[in-house]
Design an enzyme around this catalytic site. Structure first.
Site, short mmCIF file in Angstrom:
data_model
loop_
_atom_site.label_atom_id
_atom_site.label_comp_id
_atom_site.label_asym_id
_atom_site.label_seq_id
_atom_site.Cartn_x
_atom_site.Cartn_y
_atom_site.Cartn_z
N ALA A 1 -44.82 107.91 -31.26
CA ALA A 1 -45.66 106.75 -31.55
C ALA A 1 -47.10 107.08 -31.23
CB ALA A 1 -45.20 105.53 -30.75
N LYS A 2 -47.98 106.82 -32.22
CA LYS A 2 -49.41 107.12 -32.05
C LYS A 2 -49.97 106.45 -30.82
CE LYS A 2 -51.11 107.22 -36.75
NZ LYS A 2 -50.65 106.06 -37.48
N ARG A 3 -49.62 105.17 -30.67
CA ARG A 3 -50.24 104.40 -29.59
C ARG A 3 -49.82 104.91 -28.22
NH1 ARG A 3 -48.10 99.03 -31.05
NH2 ARG A 3 -46.73 100.40 -32.19
#
Ligand code: GLU
Length: 320
Positions: A261-263
């Site tokens: 996940a990017k975040r």
């Protein structure tokens, strides 16, 4: 625009600038590029930044720089020097285009206002009969009268807009996953095309953009396979010819086996570059993990393209 089967392939990559691209995103971009170039097609880069509260400042520039570092190129896109005939290539600059599509759906009676609150929808999600996926919307607001709508608005509720899911099953073929059939009315039910805060839903924006940008080939992560039937329902409702090819490519899993996940700051290029990694090394590693370059040795993009064979793509794989 209409697309016949003889028209050239137009592929795309459409990242959301919610953080730096991680290796999983980069591999999806690489595969999208390989599929388009392998078909001698054009490649479009679009920035899916509709969910502005989640957009990180500077993320778009970093994403473009990382894609370029790997050697990927695009014929149409948001940056100076590319441009293209179907711009803007940034979703946040396309609001008027989405509004026009929403107006068409409204005039055709295909959408209705939904006043359900998050809390009400969350209660549905936790109901014992709800499955693991997003629960099916039971149609609570489907038959509200104009007076009932006014009463809710007078009480300060702002409506979202839901699309009336068609009853008939939607069929499509995915190059890697084969034939798919889904009855959207049974799986998710009437789905959102505009949120109550006025932000157009991903499902509608992606259809409007892909259709108006003449995209014929959609290559994206397998997490979006369950969205495709909904999107095809919108293509039909808006009278657009659907893309000729869907390819939902395997997700690269993190070392812990979970989705990246990017975040959450999943591994991107920066730490690898700090350790001296070169594009060829990263390309070899990314391609090895989906069966396209079994040795995992450094490889140029040209060599990967020359060796590209979609049938060699394997399903799951983990990051280093
Ligand atoms: N913007 C979406 C994402 O970053 C991809 C949209 C698509 O490829 O349809 O996950």
């Amino acid at each position: 625009m209409t697309t016949g089967s003889r028209d050239p392939v137009r592929g795309r990559y459409a990242p959301s600038p919610t953080g730096a691209l991680h290796l999983g995103n980069l591999r999806t971009a690489l595969l999208a590029w390989l599929f388009a170039r392998h078909a001698s097609g054009r490649f479009i880069l679009r920035i899916d930044d509709l969910d502005l509260p989640r957009v990180r400042p500077g993320a778009t520039d970093r994403m473009l720089a990382d894609l370029r570092w790997l050697g990927l190129d695009w014929d149409e896109g948001p940056d100076a020097g590319t441009g293209g005939p179907y711009g803007p290539y940034v979703q946040s600059a396309r609001q008027a285009i989405y509004d026009a599509a929403l107006a068409r759906l409204r005039e055709a009676g295909l959408v209705y206002p939904c006043y359900c609150t998050r809390a009400e929808l969350a209660r549905l999600a936790s109901a014992p009969q709800a499955g693991d996926d997003a629960p099916r919307y039971p149609g609570t607001c489907r038959h509200l009268t104009a007076a009932e709508c006014r009463a809710r608005e007078a009480a300060g509720r702002r409506p979202a807009l839901r699309f009336r899911a068609p009853d008939e099953p939607i069929r499509f073929v995915d190059t890697l996953h084969g034939e798919q059939t889904e009855s959207v009315a049974e799986t998710v039910g009437d789905f959102l095309v505009c949120r109550s805060d006025g932000i157009v839903a991903y499902q509608l924006a992606v259809v409007v953009d892909d259709a108006l940008m003449g995209v014929t080939q959609v290559v994206r992560g397998a997490d979006l396979l369950p969205s495709t039937a909904r999107q095809l329902a919108l293509y039909a409702a808006l009278g657009y010819p659907p893309p000729r090819e869907y390819v939902h490519v395997p997700l690269l899993l993190g070392a812990d086996g979970a989705r990246m996940a990017k975040r959450e700051g999943a591994l991107g290029l920066d730490p690898l570059r700090e350790r001296g990694a070169r594009p060829e090394g990263v390309l070899g590693m990314l391609a090895a993990r989906c069966g396209l370059w079994p040795s995992g040795e450094p490889v140029t993009l040209d060599d990967l393209l020359a060796a590209f064979a979609p049938e060699r793509i394997t399903i799951e794989s983990t990051a280093p």
